[in-house]
Design a protein around this motif. Structure first.
Motif, PDB file in Angstrom:
ATOM      1  N   GLY A 158       0.799  -1.219   0.000  1.00  0.00           N
ATOM      2  CA  GLY A 158       0.000   0.000   0.000  1.00  0.00           C
ATOM      3  C   GLY A 158       0.832   1.269   0.000  1.00  0.00           C
ATOM      4  N   LEU A 159       2.136   1.143  -0.140  1.00  0.00           N
ATOM      5  CA  LEU A 159       2.961   2.349  -0.190  1.00  0.00           C
ATOM      6  C   LEU A 159       4.160   2.132  -1.089  1.00  0.00           C
ATOM      7  CD1 LEU A 159       5.342   2.679   2.823  1.00  0.00           C
ATOM      8  CD2 LEU A 159       3.812   0.729   2.633  1.00  0.00           C
ATOM      9  N   GLN A 160       4.634   3.257  -1.605  1.00  0.00           N
ATOM     10  CA  GLN A 160       5.909   3.235  -2.326  1.00  0.00           C
ATOM     11  C   GLN A 160       6.856   4.219  -1.647  1.00  0.00           C
ATOM     12  OE1 GLN A 160       5.622   3.365  -6.637  1.00  0.00           O
ATOM     13  NE2 GLN A 160       3.862   2.012  -6.594  1.00  0.00           N
ATOM     14  N   CYS A 161       6.699   5.517  -1.893  1.00  0.00           N
ATOM     15  CA  CYS A 161       7.592   6.454  -1.205  1.00  0.00           C
ATOM     16  C   CYS A 161       7.202   6.602   0.255  1.00  0.00           C
ATOM     17  CB  CYS A 161       7.591   7.813  -1.904  1.00  0.00           C
ATOM     18  SG  CYS A 161       6.170   8.861  -1.513  1.00  0.00           S
ATOM     19  N   GLY A 162       5.930   6.367   0.567  1.00  0.00           N
ATOM     20  CA  GLY A 162       5.474   6.424   1.949  1.00  0.00           C
ATOM     21  C   GLY A 162       5.082   7.800   2.441  1.00  0.00           C
ATOM     22  N   TYR A 163       5.180   8.804   1.575  1.00  0.00           N
ATOM     23  CA  TYR A 163       4.915  10.152   2.086  1.00  0.00           C
ATOM     24  C   TYR A 163       3.465  10.331   2.533  1.00  0.00           C
ATOM     25  CZ  TYR A 163       5.991  14.926   3.011  1.00  0.00           C
ATOM     26  OH  TYR A 163       6.222  16.101   3.677  1.00  0.00           O
ATOM     27  N   CYS A 164       2.566   9.730   1.801  1.00  0.00           N
ATOM     28  CA  CYS A 164       1.148   9.881   2.151  1.00  0.00           C
ATOM     29  C   CYS A 164       0.720   8.922   3.257  1.00  0.00           C
ATOM     30  CB  CYS A 164       0.283   9.597   0.927  1.00  0.00           C
ATOM     31  SG  CYS A 164       0.313   7.849   0.410  1.00  0.00           S
ATOM     32  N   THR A 165       1.570   7.946   3.562  1.00  0.00           N
ATOM     33  CA  THR A 165       1.130   6.806   4.370  1.00  0.00           C
ATOM     34  C   THR A 165       0.666   7.167   5.783  1.00  0.00           C
ATOM     35  OG1 THR A 165       2.662   5.463   3.076  1.00  0.00           O
ATOM     36  CG2 THR A 165       1.720   4.444   5.034  1.00  0.00           C
ATOM     37  N   ARG A 222       0.479   9.836  -4.777  1.00  0.00           N
ATOM     38  CA  ARG A 222       0.948  10.004  -6.146  1.00  0.00           C
ATOM     39  C   ARG A 222       1.854   8.855  -6.582  1.00  0.00           C
ATOM     40  NH1 ARG A 222      -2.892  11.748  -6.910  1.00  0.00           N
ATOM     41  NH2 ARG A 222      -3.561  13.895  -7.187  1.00  0.00           N
ATOM     42  N   CYS A 223       1.873   7.782  -5.804  1.00  0.00           N
ATOM     43  CA  CYS A 223       2.749   6.663  -6.165  1.00  0.00           C
ATOM     44  C   CYS A 223       1.983   5.398  -6.519  1.00  0.00           C
ATOM     45  CB  CYS A 223       3.679   6.317  -5.011  1.00  0.00           C
ATOM     46  SG  CYS A 223       4.828   7.601  -4.562  1.00  0.00           S
ATOM     47  N   THR A 224       1.157   4.940  -5.605  1.00  0.00           N
ATOM     48  CA  THR A 224       0.666   3.571  -5.700  1.00  0.00           C
ATOM     49  C   THR A 224      -0.551   3.414  -6.582  1.00  0.00           C
ATOM     50  OG1 THR A 224      -0.822   3.821  -3.836  1.00  0.00           O
ATOM     51  CG2 THR A 224       1.416   3.098  -3.350  1.00  0.00           C
TER      52      THR A 224
HETATM   53  S1  FES Z   1       3.229   6.169  -1.441  1.00  0.00           S
HETATM   54 FE1  FES Z   1       4.174   7.938  -2.341  1.00  0.00          FE
HETATM   55  S2  FES Z   1       2.596   9.452  -2.197  1.00  0.00           S
HETATM   56 FE2  FES Z   1       1.622   7.645  -1.515  1.00  0.00          FE
END
Ligand code: FES
Ligand code: FES
Length: 215
Positions: A103-110, A142-144
């Motif tokens: 459920g995450l890539q960069c994790g910024y929104c997590t 903006r990633c997943t």
């Molecule tokens: S995981 Fe990158 S903005 Fe949601």
């Protein structure tokens, strides 16, 4: 600090008395005065949801409120999740869900997603896909894409149900009614919604209500 005011916040179960500037946003107080940098800042204007925390049981965007407005309130941030009983000393089922379902890539929104997911599952332990999408409609990723995030929250709901079954049917809930919650972090006031911004439209903000889809 000029014109500093003293406020008391209970954050993740611990009471803190801090000094803040009158115009200091809650998100900045959380990050800078309490050093809880898991709450992120993506826009500072109420659009992205990265700053979502739970205040007195409601998900809010902490960039839309002055810290002084939160004086006396109880907050939960992402740092508190592992201390909840359902985490059982490990990752919270929501955190586990994001890991298991990618459920995450960069994790910024997590962190914001986790807080919106937590608020949803506190209110509705068995949400359907539409309800999950509604609950995270104020949180941008903006990633997943959103499909894996939806699956992550579904995973957590199933896991929490298993935990509850093992505990004899008890599961963590709170007393908020559906009519008191808004998924984008707005605050319910007597049936109206108040995001904390003076003269805000108070209107719907979900992607569907705007005529779009959240994925
Ligand atoms: S995981 Fe990158 S903005 Fe949601
Ligand atoms: S930082 Fe983007 S909504 Fe608060």
């Amino acid at each position: 600090m000029t014109n500093a005011r003293e406020i008391t916040l209970t954050v993740n179960g611990t009471e803190h008395t801090i000094e803040v500037e009158p115009r200091q946003l809650l998100v900045h107080a959380i990050r800078e005065e309490l050093d809880l940098t898991g709450t992120h800042i993506g826009c500072d204007t109420g659009n992205c949801g990265a700053c979502t925390v739970i205040k007195d049981g409601e998900p809010i965007k902490s960039c839309l409120m002055f810290a002084t407005q939160a004086d006396g309130s109880e907050l939960m941030t992402v740092e508190g999740m592992e201390d909840l009983p359902e985490a059982r000393g490990e990752l919270h089922p929501l955190q586990e869900g994001f890991r298991e379902e990618h459920g995450l890539q960069c994790g910024y929104c997590t962190p914001g997603m986790l807080m919106s997911g937590k608020a949803l599952l506190d209110e509705n332990p068995d949400p359907n896909e539409d309800e999950i999408r509604e609950a995270i409609s104020g949180n941008l990723c903006r990633c997943t894409g959103y499909q894996n995030i939806v699956r992550s929250i579904e995973y957590a709901a199933d896991e929490l149900e298993s935990v509850a079954a093992a505990d004899g049917g008890e599961r963590p809930t709170d007393s908020r009614s559906a009519s008191e919650t808004r998924s984008d972090g707005g605050v319910a006031v007597d049936g109206e919604f108040d995001c904390g911004v003076e003269n805000c439209c108070g209107g719907p903000t979900t992607d569907r209500e705007r005529g779009g889809e959240s994925e």
